[in-house]
Design a protein around this motif. Structure first.
Motif, PDB file in Angstrom:
ATOM      1  N   THR A   1      76.867  82.498  38.744  1.00  0.00           N
ATOM      2  CA  THR A   1      77.611  83.479  39.642  1.00  0.00           C
ATOM      3  C   THR A   1      78.475  84.976  37.722  1.00  0.00           C
ATOM      4  OG1 THR A   1      79.831  82.219  37.503  1.00  0.00           O
ATOM      5  CG2 THR A   1      78.807  81.476  39.729  1.00  0.00           C
ATOM      6  N   ASP A   2      79.411  85.036  38.812  1.00  0.00           N
ATOM      7  CA  ASP A   2      79.465  86.427  38.159  1.00  0.00           C
ATOM      8  C   ASP A   2      80.695  85.849  37.226  1.00  0.00           C
ATOM      9  OD1 ASP A   2      79.220  88.407  40.785  1.00  0.00           O
ATOM     10  OD2 ASP A   2      81.157  87.876  41.121  1.00  0.00           O
TER      11      ASP A   2
ATOM     12  N   GLN B   1      84.880  77.187  43.473  1.00  0.00           N
ATOM     13  CA  GLN B   1      84.889  78.235  42.227  1.00  0.00           C
ATOM     14  C   GLN B   1      86.268  78.003  41.192  1.00  0.00           C
ATOM     15  OE1 GLN B   1      83.404  80.979  42.000  1.00  0.00           O
ATOM     16  NE2 GLN B   1      83.584  82.302  44.046  1.00  0.00           N
TER      17      GLN B   1
ATOM     18  N   HIS C   1      83.586  75.905  39.605  1.00  0.00           N
ATOM     19  CA  HIS C   1      82.934  76.688  38.909  1.00  0.00           C
ATOM     20  C   HIS C   1      83.593  77.419  37.101  1.00  0.00           C
ATOM     21  CE1 HIS C   1      79.652  79.394  37.238  1.00  0.00           C
ATOM     22  NE2 HIS C   1      80.841  79.972  38.102  1.00  0.00           N
TER      23      HIS C   1
END
Ligand SMILES: Nc1ncnc2c1ncn2[C@@H]1O[C@H](COP(=O)(O)OP(=O)(O)OP(=O)(O)O)[C@@H](O)[C@H]1O
Ligand SMILES: Cc1ncc(C[n+]2csc(CCO)c2C)c(N)n1
Length: 239
Positions: free
Chosen positions: A98-99, A125, A128
């Motif tokens: 992921t970013d 998210q 995460h």
């Protein structure tokens, strides 16, 4: 370890601020974190949030991050062209990270980290953010704090922690959260309902989780045998 949560807002020459793609609803809070950080990283659509908020409240040319990193599926053309000349843009299209994961490659291990956003919005998210913050915490002796609109979550490694916080900044509601571990043995001092006494030796999803607890002191002691999070709300009139 002693963590002074008031240091979130004091100048520190080795602090990285990571701006996720989350709303900047409280410019004053964001601005204080921005002024404190020595390294600033925007994740993908986080650049749009920064441009929009800094235009509304100030001059965006005074709010240039060091890096914008991500797969660039969310950054707008307008943000790209605004930041293109002054900011290092790193496009990384890896579909297995992921970013947020990508951003940590840019942060030296001697920096403390403040993640702005990431606790609300999409639940995948949010999970995460908690998962990967802990993964990075394992590599570091310095804290990673996740600051969202109304509270801060600090990631704690196994060991003894002294957390200092001022009642002019923080409200009383807090939680001791064994996220990512089946169970933990935790003892606390300084909370209204301290952990560690009879019936409260173990915390976990199979036993008990201390949420809606209250600060009873400006110094909280936490001893834990597992990675956990401690969260505390910002005071209403601070926000
Ligand atoms: N709704 C949300 N709730 C919580 N965190 C978010 C949310 N949306 C984005 N983020 C955080 O901001 C980062 C950048 O998000 P952005 O929307 O720009 O890209 P994305 O393609 O959705 O994210 P990724 O590529 O990491 O899956 C994400 O990695 C995540 O950490
Ligand atoms: C098991 C598994 N689940 C989801 C993804 C998808 N994914 C995870 S990170 C990422 C990049 C987001 O910018 C994408 C697409 C995967 N690769 N593997």
């Amino acid at each position: 370890m002693t963590w002074n949560l008031n240091d979130l807002f004091n100048n520190n020459n080795k602090t990285c601020l990571i701006l996720l793609n989350c709303p900047i609803n409280n410019w004053d809070l964001f601005n204080r974190l921005w002024s404190t950080a020595s390294l600033k990283i925007c994740l993908d659509g986080g650049a749009n949030r920064l441009l929009e908020a800094s235009r509304k409240h100030s001059n965006p040319s005074n709010y240039l991050p060091d890096y914008i990193i991500g797969d660039f599926d969310s950054i707008t053309e307008e943000s790209r062209s605004f930041y293109n000349n002054d900011v290092t843009l790193i496009k990384d299209e890896d579909e297995y990270s992921t970013d947020y994961m990508k951003s940590f490659k840019l942060i030296p291990l001697d920096h403390s980290v403040v993640t702005f956003g990431g606790l609300s919005g999409r639940i995948d998210q949010t999970i995460h953010t908690l998962y990967y913050t802990r993964k990075e915490q394992v590599k570091r002796d310095l804290p990673i704090c996740i600051v969202s609109e109304n509270n801060v979550a600090i990631s704690l490694s196994p060991g003894h922690h002294t957390i200092q916080l001022k009642t002019d900044t923080f409200g009383k509601c807090c939680g001791v959260l064994p996220i990512g571990t089946k169970s933990a043995k935790i003892t606390t001092k300084g909370l209204k309902w301290d952990l560690g006494g009879p019936g409260l030796e173990e915390t976990g999803f199979d036993s008990m989780i201390s949420t809606s607890n209250h600060l009873d002191s400006e110094t909280i002691e936490i001893e834990t045998d597992e990675y956990i999070y401690f969260n505390v709300e910002f005071k209403n009139d601070f926000l």
